[in-house]
Design an enzyme around this catalytic site. Structure first.
Site, PDB file in Angstrom:
ATOM      1  N   HIS A  86       0.879  -1.158   0.050  1.00  0.00           N
ATOM      2  CA  HIS A  86      -0.093   0.077  -0.049  1.00  0.00           C
ATOM      3  C   HIS A  86       0.985   1.231  -0.032  1.00  0.00           C
ATOM      4  O   HIS A  86       1.828   1.327   0.756  1.00  0.00           O
ATOM      5  CB  HIS A  86      -1.021   0.065   1.263  1.00  0.00           C
ATOM      6  N   ASP A 165     -15.030   3.044   7.577  1.00  0.00           N
ATOM      7  CA  ASP A 165     -13.922   3.903   7.053  1.00  0.00           C
ATOM      8  C   ASP A 165     -14.352   4.658   5.861  1.00  0.00           C
ATOM      9  O   ASP A 165     -14.051   5.957   5.743  1.00  0.00           O
ATOM     10  CB  ASP A 165     -12.803   3.039   6.663  1.00  0.00           C
ATOM     11  N   ARG A 172     -14.018  13.388   6.725  1.00  0.00           N
ATOM     12  CA  ARG A 172     -12.594  13.987   7.040  1.00  0.00           C
ATOM     13  C   ARG A 172     -12.338  14.775   6.003  1.00  0.00           C
ATOM     14  O   ARG A 172     -11.777  15.910   6.169  1.00  0.00           O
ATOM     15  CB  ARG A 172     -11.697  12.799   7.225  1.00  0.00           C
ATOM     16  N   SER A 187      -7.467   4.403   9.143  1.00  0.00           N
ATOM     17  CA  SER A 187      -7.930   4.284   7.793  1.00  0.00           C
ATOM     18  C   SER A 187      -7.478   3.033   6.894  1.00  0.00           C
ATOM     19  O   SER A 187      -7.949   2.306   6.275  1.00  0.00           O
ATOM     20  CB  SER A 187      -8.183   5.356   7.180  1.00  0.00           C
ATOM     21  N   LYS A 191      -8.516  -1.331   6.025  1.00  0.00           N
ATOM     22  CA  LYS A 191      -9.072  -2.077   4.794  1.00  0.00           C
ATOM     23  C   LYS A 191      -7.922  -2.838   4.632  1.00  0.00           C
ATOM     24  O   LYS A 191      -8.378  -3.930   4.150  1.00  0.00           O
ATOM     25  CB  LYS A 191      -8.985  -0.898   3.663  1.00  0.00           C
TER      26      LYS A 191
END
Length: 427
Positions: A86, A165, A172, A187, A191
């Protein structure tokens, strides 16, 4: 139904710099997902967290509560280990594209659940959709088939994973609480943990084009996420990498696909190759494949074979020509010297203004829009030499794009010190 807590008490607790209990966190995330807690109340709680922070136990509880808000995936039935990467998002960051096929060439499955771009950072799905016929939407069963057969997949993250989320992130985004380490970490990791991969490598960007502008904050975010992953039983490692300068020589959807294919063919820009290989080595190491010669797999065609299988498995044509912009505009050097500044944020916003990104989730993107970089950071240039080429379908966008790009592009008399691409590894 009688609710276990009063949301005003929960907000007040964090406003007054006290710790939220595990039960308070579980309840507020669940109640917000159910619609019992209103947007304005969750916005107030987010701001209280932004201002007063959370300790490690609170962040773990917050992450677990977001995972519990939806379904989780499991890849235990696959015959091979799983690993994923990620990135916290950057400019010209096309690394996911060559990375998945490269890692899968070593017999490791790479389930990459990706998103779309928002603001100046490009989304992997937007890039991949410039390939004719390619489709990111599939059932979980189909994803398992592709991972078993071809090893790598780039899929749209299902709405069932950590739905809390998705709701909180949208809030946000419009309340100036995005750049908050506890909220960013929970967050991302909610996931990724819900996705079910056994190992995860995080690419935490540092610099002008990143969420985290300085090394200390990036290090804190990386450490928080590595701890969250490890606590959840996911082997997790983080690389802190430079995002003051765009990655590679292209920014924008089809342009970045073209560059990714060059890397898979054994070529491509040195920084993209270096980061792809370093991330691949770390992903394979966590998956139990040690000392893999990833550079050789790029050179001998194995990674390219994996790419072609991945694209075909998702309905795409790997041989179809990529779309090309109707309109281009060149930016040239106004004097001799060295490229001393090539600001990632300035070029990222410029590419977005050309049509490569979106301001709102529902906006369309142009597959062909973006920027080609002909002279990289630190390179010597002569007056009149082409520095950049801007691409778009809508030429009236050039002026606004140039307003962003030009202040971030400088030529000086002295060659700048070479940039460090990979700052450190946190595990």
């Amino acid at each position: 139904m009688t609710e276990a807590f009063d949301v005003v008490d929960v907000i007040r607790t964090k406003r007054d710099r006290s710790e939220l209990s595990t039960e308070q966190i579980q309840w507020v995330i669940d109640a917000y997902t159910r619609g019992v807690v209103g947007d304005e109340q969750m916005a107030a709680l987010n701001m209280a967290v932004f201002l007063n922070g959370m300790n490690r136990r609170e962040i773990v509880d917050w992450t677990k509560a977001m995972i519990a808000s939806g379904e989780t995936m499991n890849f235990d039935s696959l015959s091979k280990p799983t690993t994923d990467k990620h990135s916290t998002g950057g400019v010209g960051d096309k690394i996911t594209l060559p990375l998945g096929p490269l890692v899968s060439a070593f017999g490791v499955a790479v389930p990459q659940l990706s998103g779309r771009g928002l603001g100046h950072t490009g989304g992997t799905l937007d890039k991949m959709e410039s390939i004719k016929g390619w489709d990111p939407n599939m059932s979980n069963a189909r994803m398992m088939e592709i991972l078993e057969d071809s090893g790598a997949v780039v899929a749209a993250a299902g709405s069932g994973l950590a739905p809390a989320d998705k709701k909180i992130y949208a809030l946000r985004d419009i309340t100036a609480t995005v750049d908050c380490i506890p909220l960013i970490a929970s967050s991302i990791m909610s996931k990724k943990i819900a996705e079910g991969t056994a190992a995860l490598v995080l690419d935490v960007k540092v610099g002008t084009g990143a969420f985290m502008r300085d090394l200390d904050h990036a290090r804190e975010l990386a450490r928080t996420m590595v701890d969250l992953g490890s606590d959840a039983g996911v082997k997790t490692r983080a690389l802190l990498t430079d995002m003051n300068v765009p990655l590679g020589r292209t920014i924008g959807n089809a342009l970045e696909v073209r560059e990714s294919v060059e890397v898979l063919q054994g070529g491509g820009p040195a920084d993209v190759v270096e980061l792809t290989c370093e991330l691949a080595r770390n992903m394979l190491d966590l998956a139990g494949v040690h000392d893999a010669d990833v550079e050789e797999a790029l050179k001998d065609g194995r990674a390219m074979d994996s790419w072609r299988r991945m694209i075909k498995a998702q309905g795409g044509d790997p041989d179809a020509p990529l779309p090309v912009a109707t309109h281009t505009h060149d930016v040239v050097a106004d004097k001799d010297g060295y490229v001393t500044e090539l600001d990632a944020l300035a070029l990222g916003v410029g590419s977005w203004r050309l049509g490569a990104g979106r301001a709102r989730k529902e906006d369309p993107v142009q597959a062909t829009a973006g920027i080609e970089i002909h002279a990289g950071y630190g390179e010597k240039v002569t007056k009149g030499q082409k520095l950049l080429t801007l691409h778009t379908e809508t030429p009236e966008r050039f002026e606004r794009a140039l307003e962003s790009i030009e202040p971030g592009l400088s030529i000086g008399d002295t060659q700048p010190a070479p940039r460090t691409l990979i700052h450190e590894i946190i595990q």
